[in-house]
Design a protein around this motif. Sequence first.
Motif, PDB file in Angstrom:
ATOM      1  N   ASP A 117       0.859  -1.315   0.088  1.00 35.99           N
ATOM      2  CA  ASP A 117       0.118  -0.111   0.009  1.00 35.99           C
ATOM      3  C   ASP A 117       0.941   1.347  -0.157  1.00 35.99           C
ATOM      4  O   ASP A 117       0.681   2.348  -0.796  1.00 35.99           O
ATOM      5  CB  ASP A 117      -1.014   0.002   1.165  1.00 35.99           C
ATOM      6  CG  ASP A 117      -1.946  -0.986   1.390  1.00 35.99           C
ATOM      7  OD1 ASP A 117      -2.358  -1.401  -0.055  1.00 35.99           O
ATOM      8  OD2 ASP A 117      -2.549  -1.354   2.316  1.00 35.99           O
ATOM      9  N   ILE A 118       1.747   1.378   0.858  1.00 34.94           N
ATOM     10  CA  ILE A 118       2.839   2.312   0.703  1.00 34.94           C
ATOM     11  C   ILE A 118       3.530   2.758  -0.528  1.00 34.94           C
ATOM     12  O   ILE A 118       3.590   3.741  -1.140  1.00 34.94           O
ATOM     13  CB  ILE A 118       4.072   2.090   1.699  1.00 34.94           C
ATOM     14  CG1 ILE A 118       3.537   1.957   3.077  1.00 34.94           C
ATOM     15  CG2 ILE A 118       5.020   3.348   1.861  1.00 34.94           C
ATOM     16  CD1 ILE A 118       4.519   1.449   4.274  1.00 34.94           C
ATOM     17  N   VAL A 119       4.049   1.586  -1.053  1.00 38.18           N
ATOM     18  CA  VAL A 119       4.702   1.641  -2.690  1.00 38.18           C
ATOM     19  C   VAL A 119       3.263   2.220  -3.594  1.00 38.18           C
ATOM     20  O   VAL A 119       3.821   3.071  -4.414  1.00 38.18           O
ATOM     21  CB  VAL A 119       5.163   0.509  -3.126  1.00 38.18           C
ATOM     22  CG1 VAL A 119       5.862   0.450  -4.424  1.00 38.18           C
ATOM     23  CG2 VAL A 119       6.388   0.074  -2.132  1.00 38.18           C
ATOM     24  N   MET A 120       2.268   1.519  -3.529  1.00 30.32           N
ATOM     25  CA  MET A 120       1.215   2.031  -4.386  1.00 30.32           C
ATOM     26  C   MET A 120       0.859   3.618  -4.248  1.00 30.32           C
ATOM     27  O   MET A 120       0.640   4.350  -5.226  1.00 30.32           O
ATOM     28  CB  MET A 120      -0.299   1.070  -4.216  1.00 30.32           C
ATOM     29  CG  MET A 120       0.062  -0.265  -4.725  1.00 30.32           C
ATOM     30  SD  MET A 120       0.354  -0.067  -6.460  1.00 30.32           S
ATOM     31  CE  MET A 120      -1.088   0.660  -7.166  1.00 30.32           C
ATOM     32  N   PHE A 121       0.785   3.946  -3.017  1.00 28.73           N
ATOM     33  CA  PHE A 121       0.720   5.320  -2.661  1.00 28.73           C
ATOM     34  C   PHE A 121       1.732   6.417  -3.174  1.00 28.73           C
ATOM     35  O   PHE A 121       1.430   7.336  -3.914  1.00 28.73           O
ATOM     36  CB  PHE A 121       0.599   5.703  -0.951  1.00 28.73           C
ATOM     37  CG  PHE A 121       0.375   7.201  -0.735  1.00 28.73           C
ATOM     38  CD1 PHE A 121      -0.746   7.811  -1.090  1.00 28.73           C
ATOM     39  CD2 PHE A 121       1.515   7.737  -0.322  1.00 28.73           C
ATOM     40  CE1 PHE A 121      -0.775   9.179  -0.698  1.00 28.73           C
ATOM     41  CE2 PHE A 121       1.665   9.295  -0.057  1.00 28.73           C
ATOM     42  CZ  PHE A 121       0.218   9.666  -0.338  1.00 28.73           C
TER      43      PHE A 121
END
Length: 309
Positions: free
Chosen positions: A220-224
């Motif tokens: 989720d962090i990388v997608m953000f």
Amino acid sequence: MENTSQAPLRKELEGELEKQHVKMYEIGKQLSEMMKQTLTTKTETSNTSLEKVIASNIEDLQDLINNKYLTMLKDHAESFDSYGWIEPDEHLLYLTHIKAGLEIYTMLTKNDIIQVKQKFNELEDEVYKTISLLYALICSKKSNRINTIQKIINKSVKRPVNIAIINMNTMLCKLTDENVNTNDETIKMLISNITNVAKQFKEELAKFKNEKIEITSLDDIVMFIKKISKLLEQNALVAMLSELIYQVDEELYGELDIQFLADDAYRQLLLIIEDLRGENIGRYERYAEICANQEHAKYYTIEDCEYYK
């Protein structure tokens, strides 16, 4: 609290990060060489102002990859123990401008540079792999950091995005002003492209502003970060196209006065990723702990402690 049981994992992650810096540097050199061999100012037109703009675009790209990004990668690839890692916002600063520059080159020349773009995509993939490793390392050092990152994102997104939207609205008003007159076909093309990209960028900002951001995992962090990167790419496209007007008509460039608006929007959005640096996550946690302690919190303003709740 510090997670000492994860020490072996952290050592492994640090080793992988070191390898990644070397790998990115090697791919970056390959990209640089491909750009040198492929990008050309030759066109089928006799439009001298267009040729001037293309030459400036190529010069900007070479400066970005050789003098800036590769220099930074080389320092870390050769001296990882001394320099540690490159923060995500530092990668995005150069990657998004290089990508925008390649898009501009295609716009201006209509040349097929598919192999260059494929090599860029290869570099970009390795950067995101590196960012994923970095956040795995950050989250291994202290428990519940995913939750902290969610809180930081919740507090850091709204204001920069609002400023970027306001800046694009102001820019579009300036660009559609009836008093903007030019007979130069290259300037007309640049203004048309800037207007179209700025409109699309503003729409994407509005969509992003209304999205619910949920961070429950490293993915989720990388997608953000990828979402912010896409916005930064559009922003860089607006900024770099605007700057090219200067190469043809310095007076009109000054009259339009749109460069600051594009650059400021970019700086604002980049701050969102800067807030997610490891040192800033640690700072947020320290202040949150202080403000949760009544004895310590009295030394800080109510506004300060409201932010760290």
